[in-house]
Design a protein around this motif. Structure first.
Motif, PDB file in Angstrom:
ATOM      1  N   ARG A  87       0.846  -1.193   0.000  1.00  0.00           N
ATOM      2  CA  ARG A  87       0.000   0.000   0.000  1.00  0.00           C
ATOM      3  C   ARG A  87       0.884   1.248   0.000  1.00  0.00           C
ATOM      4  O   ARG A  87       0.750   2.148   0.812  1.00  0.00           O
ATOM      5  N   ARG A  88       1.766   1.299  -0.964  1.00  0.00           N
ATOM      6  CA  ARG A  88       2.793   2.349  -1.052  1.00  0.00           C
ATOM      7  C   ARG A  88       2.197   3.755  -1.064  1.00  0.00           C
ATOM      8  O   ARG A  88       2.620   4.623  -0.306  1.00  0.00           O
ATOM      9  N   GLU A  89       1.215   4.000  -1.930  1.00  0.00           N
ATOM     10  CA  GLU A  89       0.649   5.348  -2.052  1.00  0.00           C
ATOM     11  C   GLU A  89      -0.045   5.786  -0.767  1.00  0.00           C
ATOM     12  O   GLU A  89       0.102   6.929  -0.326  1.00  0.00           O
ATOM     13  N   GLU A  90      -0.782   4.874  -0.156  1.00  0.00           N
ATOM     14  CA  GLU A  90      -1.477   5.214   1.088  1.00  0.00           C
ATOM     15  C   GLU A  90      -0.483   5.486   2.209  1.00  0.00           C
ATOM     16  O   GLU A  90      -0.643   6.448   2.975  1.00  0.00           O
ATOM     17  N   LEU A  91       0.557   4.665   2.313  1.00  0.00           N
ATOM     18  CA  LEU A  91       1.563   4.888   3.341  1.00  0.00           C
ATOM     19  C   LEU A  91       2.307   6.202   3.101  1.00  0.00           C
ATOM     20  O   LEU A  91       2.602   6.945   4.040  1.00  0.00           O
ATOM     21  N   GLN A  92       2.583   6.504   1.843  1.00  0.00           N
ATOM     22  CA  GLN A  92       3.258   7.758   1.502  1.00  0.00           C
ATOM     23  C   GLN A  92       2.399   8.958   1.880  1.00  0.00           C
ATOM     24  O   GLN A  92       2.910   9.958   2.378  1.00  0.00           O
ATOM     25  N   SER A  93       1.089   8.856   1.692  1.00  0.00           N
ATOM     26  CA  SER A  93       0.214   9.986   2.022  1.00  0.00           C
ATOM     27  C   SER A  93       0.096  10.190   3.534  1.00  0.00           C
ATOM     28  O   SER A  93      -0.028  11.316   3.999  1.00  0.00           O
ATOM     29  N   VAL A  94       0.152   9.106   4.296  1.00  0.00           N
ATOM     30  CA  VAL A  94       0.010   9.206   5.744  1.00  0.00           C
ATOM     31  C   VAL A  94       1.353   9.502   6.419  1.00  0.00           C
ATOM     32  O   VAL A  94       1.430  10.311   7.345  1.00  0.00           O
ATOM     33  N   PHE A  95       2.418   8.836   5.961  1.00  0.00           N
ATOM     34  CA  PHE A  95       3.756   8.986   6.546  1.00  0.00           C
ATOM     35  C   PHE A  95       4.764   9.239   5.419  1.00  0.00           C
ATOM     36  O   PHE A  95       5.478   8.320   5.006  1.00  0.00           O
ATOM     37  N   PRO A  96       4.833  10.464   4.914  1.00  0.00           N
ATOM     38  CA  PRO A  96       5.704  10.760   3.762  1.00  0.00           C
ATOM     39  C   PRO A  96       7.155  10.337   4.005  1.00  0.00           C
ATOM     40  O   PRO A  96       7.758  10.687   5.017  1.00  0.00           O
ATOM     41  N   GLY A  97       7.674   9.539   3.078  1.00  0.00           N
ATOM     42  CA  GLY A  97       9.067   9.127   3.117  1.00  0.00           C
ATOM     43  C   GLY A  97       9.387   7.950   4.027  1.00  0.00           C
ATOM     44  O   GLY A  97      10.493   7.411   3.962  1.00  0.00           O
ATOM     45  N   LEU A  98       8.443   7.531   4.857  1.00  0.00           N
ATOM     46  CA  LEU A  98       8.739   6.466   5.827  1.00  0.00           C
ATOM     47  C   LEU A  98       9.105   5.154   5.132  1.00  0.00           C
ATOM     48  O   LEU A  98      10.152   4.566   5.423  1.00  0.00           O
ATOM     49  N   LEU A  99       8.252   4.688   4.246  1.00  0.00           N
ATOM     50  CA  LEU A  99       8.495   3.395   3.606  1.00  0.00           C
ATOM     51  C   LEU A  99       9.794   3.414   2.808  1.00  0.00           C
ATOM     52  O   LEU A  99      10.607   2.490   2.921  1.00  0.00           O
ATOM     53  N   ASP A 100      10.023   4.472   2.031  1.00  0.00           N
ATOM     54  CA  ASP A 100      11.255   4.551   1.253  1.00  0.00           C
ATOM     55  C   ASP A 100      12.481   4.579   2.161  1.00  0.00           C
ATOM     56  O   ASP A 100      13.503   3.961   1.858  1.00  0.00           O
ATOM     57  N   SER A 101      12.385   5.272   3.293  1.00  0.00           N
ATOM     58  CA  SER A 101      13.503   5.329   4.240  1.00  0.00           C
ATOM     59  C   SER A 101      13.786   3.958   4.846  1.00  0.00           C
ATOM     60  O   SER A 101      14.946   3.552   4.972  1.00  0.00           O
ATOM     61  N   VAL A 102      12.736   3.244   5.224  1.00  0.00           N
ATOM     62  CA  VAL A 102      12.907   1.912   5.807  1.00  0.00           C
ATOM     63  C   VAL A 102      13.503   0.960   4.767  1.00  0.00           C
ATOM     64  O   VAL A 102      14.426   0.191   5.079  1.00  0.00           O
ATOM     65  N   LEU A 103      13.007   1.012   3.544  1.00  0.00           N
ATOM     66  CA  LEU A 103      13.531   0.138   2.492  1.00  0.00           C
ATOM     67  C   LEU A 103      14.993   0.459   2.185  1.00  0.00           C
ATOM     68  O   LEU A 103      15.806  -0.449   1.998  1.00  0.00           O
ATOM     69  N   ALA A 104      15.341   1.740   2.152  1.00  0.00           N
ATOM     70  CA  ALA A 104      16.727   2.135   1.900  1.00  0.00           C
ATOM     71  C   ALA A 104      17.629   1.678   3.048  1.00  0.00           C
ATOM     72  O   ALA A 104      18.743   1.191   2.818  1.00  0.00           O
ATOM     73  N   ALA A 105      17.152   1.825   4.274  1.00  0.00           N
ATOM     74  CA  ALA A 105      17.928   1.393   5.433  1.00  0.00           C
ATOM     75  C   ALA A 105      18.126  -0.124   5.428  1.00  0.00           C
ATOM     76  O   ALA A 105      19.205  -0.624   5.762  1.00  0.00           O
ATOM     77  N   ALA A 106      17.093  -0.859   5.047  1.00  0.00           N
ATOM     78  CA  ALA A 106      17.193  -2.322   4.987  1.00  0.00           C
ATOM     79  C   ALA A 106      18.203  -2.749   3.924  1.00  0.00           C
ATOM     80  O   ALA A 106      18.989  -3.675   4.144  1.00  0.00           O
ATOM     81  N   ALA A 107      18.196  -2.069   2.782  1.00  0.00           N
ATOM     82  CA  ALA A 107      19.160  -2.387   1.726  1.00  0.00           C
ATOM     83  C   ALA A 107      20.581  -2.061   2.172  1.00  0.00           C
ATOM     84  O   ALA A 107      21.509  -2.836   1.922  1.00  0.00           O
ATOM     85  N   ALA A 108      20.742  -0.925   2.852  1.00  0.00           N
ATOM     86  CA  ALA A 108      22.072  -0.549   3.349  1.00  0.00           C
ATOM     87  C   ALA A 108      22.567  -1.550   4.387  1.00  0.00           C
ATOM     88  O   ALA A 108      23.738  -1.931   4.381  1.00  0.00           O
ATOM     89  N   GLU A 109      21.671  -1.970   5.266  1.00  0.00           N
ATOM     90  CA  GLU A 109      22.064  -2.951   6.274  1.00  0.00           C
ATOM     91  C   GLU A 109      22.466  -4.270   5.628  1.00  0.00           C
ATOM     92  O   GLU A 109      23.459  -4.890   6.016  1.00  0.00           O
TER      93      GLU A 109
END
Length: 118
Positions: A87-109
């Motif tokens: 639910r990328r669009e809905e999560l982005q509208s409620v918490f802007p940048g959260l999902l992308d930040s978590v995914l980027a952090a997971a990839a970096a880890e």
């Protein structure tokens, strides 16, 4: 929608009802995070059976339920198969940048741990 389809419809929170603590809890588990990463990398919805998870079927069902009830994924039945979408669009509208930040952090880890394992 037939009566059978209605009976098999799954409850999902509305975007306004998605809570930060629920999303963070859902994403804090390594198995659930791997599901979300796979969904984020897919251009199509994925059946539950498409995921190669190191847990039992009942535990897999639990992980998908947590993701659905927290508002991270949307699940729909097609026949007897349950399909999942992020639910990328809905999560982005409620918490802007959260999902992308978590995914980027997971990839970096993942990269950091792979480098450390060498």
């Amino acid at each position: 929608m037939t009566e059978r389809d209605t009976a098999r419809a799954l409850a999902h929170p509305e975007a306004a009802d998605i809570r930060l603590e629920g999303v963070l809890h859902a994403l804090s588990d390594p198995v659930r995070l791997s599901i979300v990463r796979d969904l984020a990398g897919s251009s199509t919805e994925l059946a539950c059976s498409a995921f190669d998870l190191p847990v039992t079927k009942s535990t897999t069902t639990h992980h998908f339920r947590v993701l659905r009830e927290s508002g991270v994924v949307r699940q729909t039945y097609r026949g007897t198969t349950k399909f999942n979408t992020l639910r990328r669009e809905e999560l982005q509208s409620v918490f802007p940048g959260l999902l992308d930040s978590v995914l980027a952090a997971a990839a970096a880890e993942e990269g950091r741990l792979a480098e450390h394992a060498r």
